[in-house]
Design a protein around this motif. Structure first.
Motif, PDB file in Angstrom:
ATOM      1  N   MET A 199       0.837  -1.207   0.000  1.00 55.74           N
ATOM      2  CA  MET A 199       0.000   0.000   0.000  1.00 55.74           C
ATOM      3  C   MET A 199       0.874   1.262   0.000  1.00 55.74           C
ATOM      4  SD  MET A 199      -3.226   0.721   2.441  1.00 55.74           S
ATOM      5  CE  MET A 199      -4.206  -0.596   1.760  1.00 55.74           C
ATOM      6  N   ILE A 200       0.441   2.267  -0.744  1.00 57.31           N
ATOM      7  CA  ILE A 200       1.231   3.502  -0.833  1.00 57.31           C
ATOM      8  C   ILE A 200       0.685   4.477   0.221  1.00 57.31           C
ATOM      9  CG2 ILE A 200       2.005   5.344  -2.400  1.00 57.31           C
ATOM     10  CD1 ILE A 200       2.578   3.052  -4.081  1.00 57.31           C
ATOM     11  N   ARG A 201       1.562   4.952   1.068  1.00 55.46           N
ATOM     12  CA  ARG A 201       1.142   5.780   2.211  1.00 55.46           C
ATOM     13  C   ARG A 201       1.318   7.280   2.010  1.00 55.46           C
ATOM     14  NH1 ARG A 201      -2.281   2.850   5.054  1.00 55.46           N
ATOM     15  NH2 ARG A 201      -1.375   0.960   5.908  1.00 55.46           N
ATOM     16  N   LYS A 202       2.058   7.663   0.956  1.00 55.05           N
ATOM     17  CA  LYS A 202       2.357   9.096   0.770  1.00 55.05           C
ATOM     18  C   LYS A 202       1.733   9.609  -0.523  1.00 55.05           C
ATOM     19  CE  LYS A 202       6.793   9.077   3.196  1.00 55.05           C
ATOM     20  NZ  LYS A 202       8.262   9.192   3.027  1.00 55.05           N
ATOM     21  N   ALA A 203       1.258  10.850  -0.467  1.00 56.74           N
ATOM     22  CA  ALA A 203       0.726  11.488  -1.683  1.00 56.74           C
ATOM     23  C   ALA A 203       1.165  12.938  -1.747  1.00 56.74           C
ATOM     24  CB  ALA A 203      -0.792  11.396  -1.714  1.00 56.74           C
ATOM     25  N   VAL A 204       1.423  13.379  -2.971  1.00 58.25           N
ATOM     26  CA  VAL A 204       1.755  14.778  -3.247  1.00 58.25           C
ATOM     27  C   VAL A 204       0.593  15.356  -4.057  1.00 58.25           C
ATOM     28  CG1 VAL A 204       3.325  16.287  -4.531  1.00 58.25           C
ATOM     29  CG2 VAL A 204       4.251  14.355  -3.207  1.00 58.25           C
ATOM     30  N   VAL A 205       0.048  16.486  -3.595  1.00 60.44           N
ATOM     31  CA  VAL A 205      -1.092  17.095  -4.281  1.00 60.44           C
ATOM     32  C   VAL A 205      -0.708  18.513  -4.718  1.00 60.44           C
ATOM     33  CG1 VAL A 205      -3.527  17.758  -4.098  1.00 60.44           C
ATOM     34  CG2 VAL A 205      -2.697  15.714  -2.905  1.00 60.44           C
ATOM     35  N   PRO A 206      -0.402  18.713  -6.003  1.00 62.69           N
ATOM     36  CA  PRO A 206      -0.043  20.051  -6.475  1.00 62.69           C
ATOM     37  C   PRO A 206      -1.291  20.941  -6.554  1.00 62.69           C
ATOM     38  CG  PRO A 206       0.792  18.324  -7.949  1.00 62.69           C
ATOM     39  CD  PRO A 206      -0.229  17.698  -7.054  1.00 62.69           C
ATOM     40  N   VAL A 207      -1.231  22.079  -5.892  1.00 63.22           N
ATOM     41  CA  VAL A 207      -2.367  23.026  -5.904  1.00 63.22           C
ATOM     42  C   VAL A 207      -1.869  24.458  -6.129  1.00 63.22           C
ATOM     43  CG1 VAL A 207      -3.955  21.669  -4.457  1.00 63.22           C
ATOM     44  CG2 VAL A 207      -2.292  23.148  -3.356  1.00 63.22           C
ATOM     45  N   ALA A 208      -0.743  24.596  -6.842  1.00 63.75           N
ATOM     46  CA  ALA A 208      -0.137  25.919  -6.964  1.00 63.75           C
ATOM     47  C   ALA A 208      -0.661  26.716  -8.158  1.00 63.75           C
ATOM     48  CB  ALA A 208       1.381  25.781  -7.056  1.00 63.75           C
ATOM     49  N   GLY A 209      -1.414  26.054  -9.063  1.00 60.38           N
ATOM     50  CA  GLY A 209      -1.863  26.731 -10.294  1.00 60.38           C
ATOM     51  C   GLY A 209      -2.722  27.959 -10.014  1.00 60.38           C
ATOM     52  N   LEU A 210      -2.713  28.897 -10.961  1.00 62.89           N
ATOM     53  CA  LEU A 210      -3.393  30.179 -10.733  1.00 62.89           C
ATOM     54  C   LEU A 210      -4.898  30.106 -10.957  1.00 62.89           C
ATOM     55  CD1 LEU A 210      -0.841  32.610 -12.429  1.00 62.89           C
ATOM     56  CD2 LEU A 210      -1.161  32.145  -9.986  1.00 62.89           C
ATOM     57  N   GLY A 211      -5.366  29.135 -11.690  1.00 62.99           N
ATOM     58  CA  GLY A 211      -6.813  29.038 -11.940  1.00 62.99           C
ATOM     59  C   GLY A 211      -7.329  30.143 -12.832  1.00 62.99           C
ATOM     60  N   ALA A 212      -6.482  30.619 -13.756  1.00 65.17           N
ATOM     61  CA  ALA A 212      -6.860  31.775 -14.582  1.00 65.17           C
ATOM     62  C   ALA A 212      -8.107  31.511 -15.429  1.00 65.17           C
ATOM     63  CB  ALA A 212      -5.685  32.156 -15.490  1.00 65.17           C
ATOM     64  N   ARG A 213      -8.290  30.246 -15.857  1.00 66.92           N
ATOM     65  CA  ARG A 213      -9.447  29.960 -16.712  1.00 66.92           C
ATOM     66  C   ARG A 213     -10.762  30.009 -15.937  1.00 66.92           C
ATOM     67  NH1 ARG A 213      -8.278  24.553 -19.474  1.00 66.92           N
ATOM     68  NH2 ARG A 213      -6.782  24.344 -17.785  1.00 66.92           N
ATOM     69  N   LEU A 214     -10.678  30.167 -14.602  1.00 70.31           N
ATOM     70  CA  LEU A 214     -11.902  30.228 -13.795  1.00 70.31           C
ATOM     71  C   LEU A 214     -12.112  31.608 -13.188  1.00 70.31           C
ATOM     72  CD1 LEU A 214     -11.293  26.760 -12.273  1.00 70.31           C
ATOM     73  CD2 LEU A 214     -13.405  27.354 -13.398  1.00 70.31           C
ATOM     74  N   LEU A 215     -11.424  32.621 -13.734  1.00 73.37           N
ATOM     75  CA  LEU A 215     -11.667  33.984 -13.261  1.00 73.37           C
ATOM     76  C   LEU A 215     -13.078  34.412 -13.658  1.00 73.37           C
ATOM     77  CD1 LEU A 215      -8.221  35.632 -14.098  1.00 73.37           C
ATOM     78  CD2 LEU A 215      -9.302  35.531 -11.838  1.00 73.37           C
ATOM     79  N   PRO A 216     -13.789  35.230 -12.901  1.00 70.54           N
ATOM     80  CA  PRO A 216     -13.324  35.908 -11.691  1.00 70.54           C
ATOM     81  C   PRO A 216     -13.458  35.074 -10.415  1.00 70.54           C
ATOM     82  CG  PRO A 216     -15.521  36.659 -12.228  1.00 70.54           C
ATOM     83  CD  PRO A 216     -15.132  35.687 -13.302  1.00 70.54           C
ATOM     84  N   ALA A 217     -14.041  33.854 -10.494  1.00 71.24           N
ATOM     85  CA  ALA A 217     -14.282  33.086  -9.269  1.00 71.24           C
ATOM     86  C   ALA A 217     -12.992  32.848  -8.480  1.00 71.24           C
ATOM     87  CB  ALA A 217     -14.932  31.744  -9.616  1.00 71.24           C
ATOM     88  N   THR A 218     -11.870  32.789  -9.202  1.00 72.61           N
ATOM     89  CA  THR A 218     -10.611  32.427  -8.548  1.00 72.61           C
ATOM     90  C   THR A 218      -9.707  33.630  -8.284  1.00 72.61           C
ATOM     91  OG1 THR A 218      -9.805  31.943 -10.762  1.00 72.61           O
ATOM     92  CG2 THR A 218     -10.535  30.073  -9.441  1.00 72.61           C
ATOM     93  N   LYS A 219     -10.292  34.834  -8.342  1.00 72.48           N
ATOM     94  CA  LYS A 219      -9.409  36.000  -8.137  1.00 72.48           C
ATOM     95  C   LYS A 219      -8.789  35.986  -6.743  1.00 72.48           C
ATOM     96  CE  LYS A 219      -8.709  40.851  -8.523  1.00 72.48           C
ATOM     97  NZ  LYS A 219      -9.143  41.705  -7.429  1.00 72.48           N
ATOM     98  N   SER A 220      -9.600  35.702  -5.719  1.00 73.82           N
ATOM     99  CA  SER A 220      -9.035  35.725  -4.361  1.00 73.82           C
ATOM    100  C   SER A 220      -9.265  34.415  -3.628  1.00 73.82           C
ATOM    101  CB  SER A 220      -9.627  36.895  -3.568  1.00 73.82           C
ATOM    102  OG  SER A 220     -11.009  36.717  -3.428  1.00 73.82           O
ATOM    103  N   GLN A 221      -9.639  33.364  -4.343  1.00 71.42           N
ATOM    104  CA  GLN A 221      -9.710  32.057  -3.689  1.00 71.42           C
ATOM    105  C   GLN A 221      -9.189  30.986  -4.639  1.00 71.42           C
ATOM    106  OE1 GLN A 221     -13.580  30.442  -2.855  1.00 71.42           O
ATOM    107  NE2 GLN A 221     -14.428  31.192  -4.766  1.00 71.42           N
ATOM    108  N   PRO A 222      -8.541  29.969  -4.096  1.00 69.87           N
ATOM    109  CA  PRO A 222      -7.975  28.932  -4.965  1.00 69.87           C
ATOM    110  C   PRO A 222      -9.067  28.154  -5.682  1.00 69.87           C
ATOM    111  CG  PRO A 222      -7.336  28.605  -2.646  1.00 69.87           C
ATOM    112  CD  PRO A 222      -8.325  29.710  -2.676  1.00 69.87           C
ATOM    113  N   LYS A 223      -8.790  27.728  -6.932  1.00 69.33           N
ATOM    114  CA  LYS A 223      -9.797  26.939  -7.653  1.00 69.33           C
ATOM    115  C   LYS A 223     -10.067  25.635  -6.913  1.00 69.33           C
ATOM    116  CE  LYS A 223      -6.521  24.863 -10.905  1.00 69.33           C
ATOM    117  NZ  LYS A 223      -6.168  24.545 -12.279  1.00 69.33           N
ATOM    118  N   GLU A 224      -9.079  25.141  -6.173  1.00 69.46           N
ATOM    119  CA  GLU A 224      -9.253  23.884  -5.436  1.00 69.46           C
ATOM    120  C   GLU A 224     -10.238  24.023  -4.280  1.00 69.46           C
ATOM    121  OE1 GLU A 224      -6.298  25.398  -5.942  1.00 69.46           O
ATOM    122  OE2 GLU A 224      -5.380  24.140  -7.486  1.00 69.46           O
ATOM    123  N   MET A 225     -10.570  25.282  -3.906  1.00 68.47           N
ATOM    124  CA  MET A 225     -11.531  25.506  -2.823  1.00 68.47           C
ATOM    125  C   MET A 225     -12.921  25.862  -3.342  1.00 68.47           C
ATOM    126  SD  MET A 225     -10.349  24.804   0.112  1.00 68.47           S
ATOM    127  CE  MET A 225     -11.478  25.647   1.218  1.00 68.47           C
TER     128      MET A 225
END
Ligand code: G1P
Length: 292
Positions: A1-27
């Protein structure tokens, strides 16, 4: 079983503006939960215990979301809203969270490279923070990938899904070297033109890597946009003679991409309709609306 995970969430979310102007697209909410909570729950169900988020500027609400909020719990108890405490159960997922920042946007490959010290000598999952995979069956896609990793002695495993020919230029596309739902990958290419794509099998936002990926990521040259592509490092794994395995999503399994407005809308509607408490009402509402 794999116990570790890396979750990249650094992207700007530009294609979801204006919803992502001040909140991450992941939220962004998808029905009752933010996108990233679905991913963390999928990983917890897959046996992951240590999770590293690769974050960036403006992403602190992700950290707050997974932190235990004692003051909020006390408030709910004191104001007779104890029934809402169950909504915070996800805080007790048993996962240990780590956070680090990718300060300069240098691509997905560079983001994963930030996980090197965290991974150490262990294999690890990479789950993209903007893709939800809904599995109706018992085993999650990551569990099936982990089984393939061990059984086939792989250095990398990639989840893939078939996409229409006109969409291949949005994805990493693999060239299978064998047949079947679990297959050996011959090579892969990032975002090919439809006429040059080796197949319609797209990399679907879930990966497992042996730590050798870090050495290869360091050798990847930046693309025309200055980004280090994870796909290029996986191609180097293939070329080094190590085994790369593809695992197809099951027909009943669905990947939701929160990277653009239309697919975000569709995702929200699907999950709202599937909500056990409120889905029926949403269905009635939409049915009446579409009849009118
Ligand atoms: C990234 C990867 C690509 C993969 C896709 C899945 O692209 O580079 O290979 O198919 O995620 O969502 P992005 O969507 O970040 O452009």
């Amino acid at each position: 079983m794999i116990r570790k995970a890396v979750v990249p969430v650094a992207g700007l979310g530009a294609r979801l503006l204006p919803a992502t102007k001040s909140q991450p697209k992941e939220m962004l909410p998808v029905a009752k939960k933010p996108v990233v909570q679905y991913i963390v729950e999928e990983l917890a169900q897959s046996g992951v215990r240590q999770l590293l988020f690769i974050t960036g500027r403006g992403k602190t609400s992700i950290e707050n979301h997974f932190d235990r909020d004692q003051a909020l719990m006390d408030h709910l108890r004191q104001t007779n809203k104890g029934d809402l405490l169950a909504e915070l159960d996800f805080e007790q997922s048993g996962l240990h969270f780590w956070y680090t920042r990718q300060s300069v946007q240098r691509g997905l490959g560079d983001a994963v490279l930030h996980g090197e010290a965290f991974a150490g000598n262990d294999p690890f999952i990479v789950a993209l923070g903007d893709s939800i995979i809904r599995t109706p069956g018992d085993a999650t896609i990551c569990e099936r990938m982990a089984a393939a990793y061990e059984e086939r002695g792989a250095a990398a495993v990639i989840a893939v899904e078939e996409v229409p020919r006109e969409h291949v230029s949005l994805y990493g596309i693999v060239e299978p070297a064998t047949d079947g739902g679990v297959f050996t990958v011959g090579t892969l290419v990032e975002k090919p033109r439809p006429e040059e794509a080796p197949s319609r099998l797209a990399v679907a936002g879930r990966y497992i890597f042996a730590p050798v990926i870090f050495d290869l990521l360091r050798r990847v040259a930046p693309d025309a946009c200055g980004e280090i592509q994870l796909t290029d490092a996986i191609r180097m794994v293939c070329e080094s003679g190590r085994r790369v395995v593809g695992v197809k999503l099951e027909p009943a399994e669905k990947r939701y991409d929160i990277g653009s407005i239309p697919s975000y809308f569709e995702t929200f509607i699907d999950f709202a309709l599937a909500d056990p408490d409120h889905g029926g009402r949403v269905r009635d509402y939409l049915t009446a609306l579409l009849r009118a």
